[in-house]
Design an enzyme around this catalytic site. Sequence first.
Site, PDB file in Angstrom:
ATOM      1  N   HIS A 225      22.293  33.984 -68.678  1.00 54.57           N
ATOM      2  CA  HIS A 225      21.078  34.716 -68.487  1.00 54.57           C
ATOM      3  C   HIS A 225      21.210  35.319 -67.165  1.00 54.57           C
ATOM      4  CE1 HIS A 225      19.189  33.305 -72.089  1.00 54.57           C
ATOM      5  NE2 HIS A 225      19.380  31.886 -71.430  1.00 54.57           N
TER       6      HIS A 225
ATOM      7  N   ASP B 294      25.529  30.217 -77.973  1.00 53.95           N
ATOM      8  CA  ASP B 294      24.481  29.559 -77.382  1.00 53.95           C
ATOM      9  C   ASP B 294      23.074  29.743 -78.407  1.00 53.95           C
ATOM     10  OD1 ASP B 294      23.270  28.202 -74.511  1.00 53.95           O
ATOM     11  OD2 ASP B 294      21.769  29.507 -75.634  1.00 53.95           O
TER      12      ASP B 294
ATOM     13  N   HIS C  46      20.120  30.997 -77.283  1.00 55.38           N
ATOM     14  CA  HIS C  46      19.634  32.092 -76.690  1.00 55.38           C
ATOM     15  C   HIS C  46      20.533  33.403 -76.470  1.00 55.38           C
ATOM     16  CE1 HIS C  46      17.308  28.438 -75.734  1.00 55.38           C
ATOM     17  NE2 HIS C  46      16.510  28.935 -76.259  1.00 55.38           N
TER      18      HIS C  46
ATOM     19  N   ASP D 296      22.796  24.099 -77.949  1.00 60.45           N
ATOM     20  CA  ASP D 296      21.315  24.279 -78.082  1.00 60.45           C
ATOM     21  C   ASP D 296      20.828  24.691 -79.300  1.00 60.45           C
ATOM     22  OD1 ASP D 296      21.795  26.816 -76.880  1.00 60.45           O
ATOM     23  OD2 ASP D 296      20.237  26.708 -75.404  1.00 60.45           O
TER      24      ASP D 296
ATOM     25  N   TYR E  55      20.508  20.471 -74.670  1.00 61.80           N
ATOM     26  CA  TYR E  55      19.652  19.757 -73.894  1.00 61.80           C
ATOM     27  C   TYR E  55      19.411  18.325 -74.598  1.00 61.80           C
ATOM     28  CZ  TYR E  55      19.751  24.392 -71.572  1.00 61.80           C
ATOM     29  OH  TYR E  55      20.000  25.629 -70.997  1.00 61.80           O
TER      30      TYR E  55
HETATM   31 ZN   LIG Z   1      20.337  28.375 -74.717  1.00 56.01          ZN
END
Ligand SMILES: [Zn+2]
Length: 386
Positions: free
Chosen positions: A194, A230, A232, A320, A359
């Site tokens: 990110h 991922d 996201h 995730d 996570y």
């Molecule tokens: Zn993520």
Amino acid sequence: MPYMSDAMGPSTTTPTHPLAIPVVWSADCLRHEPKGEVWLGVMTPGTELPERAHVIRAELESAGAPVVDARRHGDQTLHAVHDRGLLDFLEHGYRQWAEAGLFAAVAQWSGPEPVDRVVPYVFPTAGMVDGLPLREPAGIHGRAGRYGYDTMTLIGPGTWLAARAAVDVALTAVDLVGSGHAAAYALCRPPGHHVTHDAYGGSCYLNNAAVAAQALRESGSGRVAIVDIDAHHGNGTQMVFYDRSDVFYGSLHVDPGAGWFPHYAGYADESGRGEGAGTNLNLPLPEGTPDDDWLAAVDRIVDAVGRFGADAVVVSLGVDAAVDDPESPLRVTHDGYRAAGDRIGRLGLPTVAVQEGGYHLPTLGTLVRSCLTGLQSGLTVTGGIS
Ligand SMILES: [Zn+2]
């Protein structure tokens, strides 16, 4: 090891073939303790915990993977990816915050657990500065929002040490691939995808995958592809390379248009800019996406990497997207992650896998193991691993 259980292991792991992909590790990555996230205005527990690194390492070691200590690298590649002001803020911001008396200034309102983390409070949004030059605020509390774009990515006393160590982990993995390993896995923590050229956020501080891709370019790969699995969108990695034709970025992720982080990037019409036009591929996915549809998106990105003509691959390996993960609504299984690794491996290219999110501590290790096991099997099919 409270989080280890054979019963939780993926059904498809083949115990007769130990994991041969080296795992790069630094104990300094444990030094970052965010202690929570300020989310929706309140301190919440957060999920990006040091235990994440422990459970992944334990599972990969039990799978037979060799563990390699990270080697210290200079700043040259880091400087090619990130702005000096961002690096300066991350390295010195915590100390300057304390020296300015800012922790003490809010202690009386902090409750029983005093806040001792750097949290921005003012952000120079495009609407606020409206074209004015972006100034460097004199107060450290003003500077925080110049570089941090959310309130949930807290800086503590060990944050810089850990983030910088994670960069060394990624660069050591690149070295291993350069010295003949078909693949290497960088157990980076905190994660990185990110982080843009000059802004941190999303529980990330330095962009480990972008640094790895840049290092591969500097060490002789003409074209590098980043495959981000991922849950996201890796808005930071996308924007680091958005104007470049030598690095492809492809991502499948939960649709930001459905209300998911990072909200402002990750849409299908973001395809690159200028010389980078056509070298960015976003595949936003609906909530609840299961293995079949998720793998169809992996296939589209793998096909695009093939057409791009990459010489090397960086995998932003977030797990995730898994069905049990608390941070996303995708529903990928261990078998899905194994199949994704296999399909990426079948590209037959030198591959650096960099840990991003993931996570759910009880399954985090086995999910990473599944993906790397698949990567190994794919590389074996193509002759990358014999
Ligand atoms: Zn993520």
